[in-house]
Design a protein around this motif. Structure first.
Motif, PDB file in Angstrom:
ATOM      1  N   ASP A 172       2.129  -8.974  10.508  1.00 31.50           N
ATOM      2  CA  ASP A 172       2.001  -8.871   9.058  1.00 31.50           C
ATOM      3  C   ASP A 172       1.572  -7.478   8.600  1.00 31.50           C
ATOM      4  O   ASP A 172       1.156  -7.289   7.455  1.00 31.50           O
ATOM      5  CB  ASP A 172       0.985  -9.905   8.546  1.00 31.50           C
ATOM      6  CG  ASP A 172       1.439 -11.327   8.837  1.00 31.50           C
ATOM      7  OD1 ASP A 172       2.645 -11.597   8.675  1.00 31.50           O
ATOM      8  OD2 ASP A 172       0.593 -12.146   9.231  1.00 31.50           O
ATOM      9  N   HIS A 173       1.695  -6.516   9.495  1.00 35.59           N
ATOM     10  CA  HIS A 173       1.276  -5.153   9.185  1.00 35.59           C
ATOM     11  C   HIS A 173       2.356  -4.449   8.365  1.00 35.59           C
ATOM     12  O   HIS A 173       3.501  -4.865   8.332  1.00 35.59           O
ATOM     13  CB  HIS A 173       1.030  -4.387  10.491  1.00 35.59           C
ATOM     14  CG  HIS A 173       0.185  -3.168  10.336  1.00 35.59           C
ATOM     15  ND1 HIS A 173       0.693  -1.971   9.868  1.00 35.59           N
ATOM     16  CD2 HIS A 173      -1.133  -2.935  10.588  1.00 35.59           C
ATOM     17  CE1 HIS A 173      -0.276  -1.070   9.845  1.00 35.59           C
ATOM     18  NE2 HIS A 173      -1.388  -1.626  10.272  1.00 35.59           N
ATOM     19  N   ASP A 174       1.988  -3.390   7.682  1.00 32.09           N
ATOM     20  CA  ASP A 174       2.950  -2.520   7.012  1.00 32.09           C
ATOM     21  C   ASP A 174       2.743  -1.104   7.519  1.00 32.09           C
ATOM     22  O   ASP A 174       1.717  -0.499   7.217  1.00 32.09           O
ATOM     23  CB  ASP A 174       2.757  -2.570   5.495  1.00 32.09           C
ATOM     24  CG  ASP A 174       3.781  -1.689   4.764  1.00 32.09           C
ATOM     25  OD1 ASP A 174       4.849  -1.433   5.350  1.00 32.09           O
ATOM     26  OD2 ASP A 174       3.490  -1.260   3.638  1.00 32.09           O
ATOM     27  N   PRO A 175       3.658  -0.563   8.317  1.00 38.50           N
ATOM     28  CA  PRO A 175       4.930  -1.168   8.715  1.00 38.50           C
ATOM     29  C   PRO A 175       4.741  -2.274   9.750  1.00 38.50           C
ATOM     30  O   PRO A 175       3.750  -2.274  10.479  1.00 38.50           O
ATOM     31  CB  PRO A 175       5.704   0.015   9.312  1.00 38.50           C
ATOM     32  CG  PRO A 175       4.645   0.944   9.817  1.00 38.50           C
ATOM     33  CD  PRO A 175       3.508   0.823   8.845  1.00 38.50           C
ATOM     34  N   PRO A 176       5.720  -3.178   9.832  1.00 38.36           N
ATOM     35  CA  PRO A 176       5.632  -4.257  10.819  1.00 38.36           C
ATOM     36  C   PRO A 176       6.055  -3.780  12.206  1.00 38.36           C
ATOM     37  O   PRO A 176       6.518  -2.650  12.385  1.00 38.36           O
ATOM     38  CB  PRO A 176       6.633  -5.290  10.277  1.00 38.36           C
ATOM     39  CG  PRO A 176       7.655  -4.464   9.558  1.00 38.36           C
ATOM     40  CD  PRO A 176       6.904  -3.301   8.958  1.00 38.36           C
TER      41      PRO A 176
ATOM     42  N   ARG B   7       6.786   9.487   2.418  1.00 36.75           N
ATOM     43  CA  ARG B   7       7.472   8.558   1.513  1.00 36.75           C
ATOM     44  C   ARG B   7       7.383   8.986   0.044  1.00 36.75           C
ATOM     45  O   ARG B   7       8.109   8.455  -0.793  1.00 36.75           O
ATOM     46  CB  ARG B   7       6.905   7.149   1.700  1.00 36.75           C
ATOM     47  CG  ARG B   7       7.479   6.450   2.932  1.00 36.75           C
ATOM     48  CD  ARG B   7       6.850   5.116   3.173  1.00 36.75           C
ATOM     49  NE  ARG B   7       7.612   4.328   4.152  1.00 36.75           N
ATOM     50  CZ  ARG B   7       7.134   3.245   4.762  1.00 36.75           C
ATOM     51  NH1 ARG B   7       5.902   2.825   4.492  1.00 36.75           N
ATOM     52  NH2 ARG B   7       7.877   2.592   5.623  1.00 36.75           N
TER      53      ARG B   7
ATOM     54  N   ARG C 269       8.792   1.226  11.801  1.00 33.66           N
ATOM     55  CA  ARG C 269       8.425   0.053  12.583  1.00 33.66           C
ATOM     56  C   ARG C 269       7.554   0.492  13.754  1.00 33.66           C
ATOM     57  O   ARG C 269       7.745   1.558  14.335  1.00 33.66           O
ATOM     58  CB  ARG C 269       9.666  -0.656  13.159  1.00 33.66           C
ATOM     59  CG  ARG C 269      10.633  -1.234  12.136  1.00 33.66           C
ATOM     60  CD  ARG C 269      10.041  -2.421  11.413  1.00 33.66           C
ATOM     61  NE  ARG C 269      11.023  -3.086  10.569  1.00 33.66           N
ATOM     62  CZ  ARG C 269      11.339  -2.714   9.331  1.00 33.66           C
ATOM     63  NH1 ARG C 269      10.754  -1.636   8.795  1.00 33.66           N
ATOM     64  NH2 ARG C 269      12.230  -3.392   8.629  1.00 33.66           N
TER      65      ARG C 269
ATOM     66  N   GLU D 231       2.986   7.836   4.851  1.00 31.14           N
ATOM     67  CA  GLU D 231       2.873   7.614   3.407  1.00 31.14           C
ATOM     68  C   GLU D 231       3.108   8.903   2.630  1.00 31.14           C
ATOM     69  O   GLU D 231       3.708   8.899   1.554  1.00 31.14           O
ATOM     70  CB  GLU D 231       1.503   7.024   3.079  1.00 31.14           C
ATOM     71  CG  GLU D 231       1.339   5.577   3.534  1.00 31.14           C
ATOM     72  CD  GLU D 231       2.456   4.691   3.020  1.00 31.14           C
ATOM     73  OE1 GLU D 231       2.691   4.685   1.788  1.00 31.14           O
ATOM     74  OE2 GLU D 231       3.113   4.020   3.846  1.00 31.14           O
TER      75      GLU D 231
END
Length: 217
Positions: free
Chosen positions: A161-165, A130, A139, A127
């Motif tokens: 359903d996670h972020d990131p998947p 980013r 991923r 994060e």
């Protein structure tokens, strides 16, 4: 595309996946450079073992375990289809540099709650990166898993359903990977590596379908 395999937890299979993705893409006719950004130099050791066995070089391996990686990797990408970075465990400056260098971050995890907890720090760094690279893709890769075990299935379901998947392709716990590494080989070069090689091929194909990357003038 610059693909970095990163996780601050050691022993999750970053080097194995980095080498095999590089090998699979080379087999498909891609020009590949692998950057060993781990101070332990495991990918370089593999390359030296391969040379000692008199085996042909399938892709170049370069040692760049320094925090200027985000400047140097894009330069290397000019003469390659893909650059694969084998990242370091728990070296914050080098980890940040690898994150800034990458177009896609792959986070290998094993089907264990301990790996999930260890990934939290990795996701925090992602994060942070980013902020400077909002287009940075990431991923999870489920590695060293027994497809029939309950914990592997539960881990895969949690990451959907996670972020990131998580990527759909998973890599099993296979002795072929260790056997190949001892000989400076990849699993598609040994007699009993068929199932492992098929899993790597599926993983490499799925990553390419993501179509991430930056335009390099």
């Amino acid at each position: 595309m610059i693909v970095a395999l990163l996780n601050q937890k050691g022993g999750v299979g970053k080097t194995t996946l980095a080498l095999h993705l590089a090998g699979e893409w080379t087999r498909r006719g891609k020009r590949i450079t692998l950057i060993d950004a781990d101070p332990q130099g495991s990918a370089l050791d593999w390359s030296q073992t391969r040379g000692g066995e008199g085996l042909p070089r399938r892709f170049g391996v370069i040692g760049l375990a320094r925090d200027t990686l985000h400047h140097e990797a894009p330069e290397l990408a000019r003469s390659a289809d893909h650059v694969v970075i084998d990242g370091p465990p728990r070296v914050a400056g080098l980890m940040r540099s690898a994150l800034l260098a990458a177009d896609l971050v792959l986070i290998p995890v094993q089907p264990s709650p301990f790996d999930g907890w260890a990934s939290a720090e990795m996701l925090s760094l992602l994060e942070e990166a980013r902020i400077y690279r909002p287009e940075l893709a990431a991923r999870f890769v489920l590695n060293r898993c027994g497809a029939r075990t309950v914990i592997a299935r539960e881990t895969a379901e949690t990451l959907v359903d996670h972020d990131p998947p998580a990527l759909v392709a998973t890599i099993g716990q296979r002795v072929a990977f260790a056997a190949a590494a001892q000989q400076g080989r990849l699993v598609d070069e040994i007699g009993d590596g068929g199932r492992a090689a098929s899993e790597i091929a599926a993983l490499a194909a799925e990553i390419e379908r993501l179509r991430v990357g930056r335009n390099v003038p």
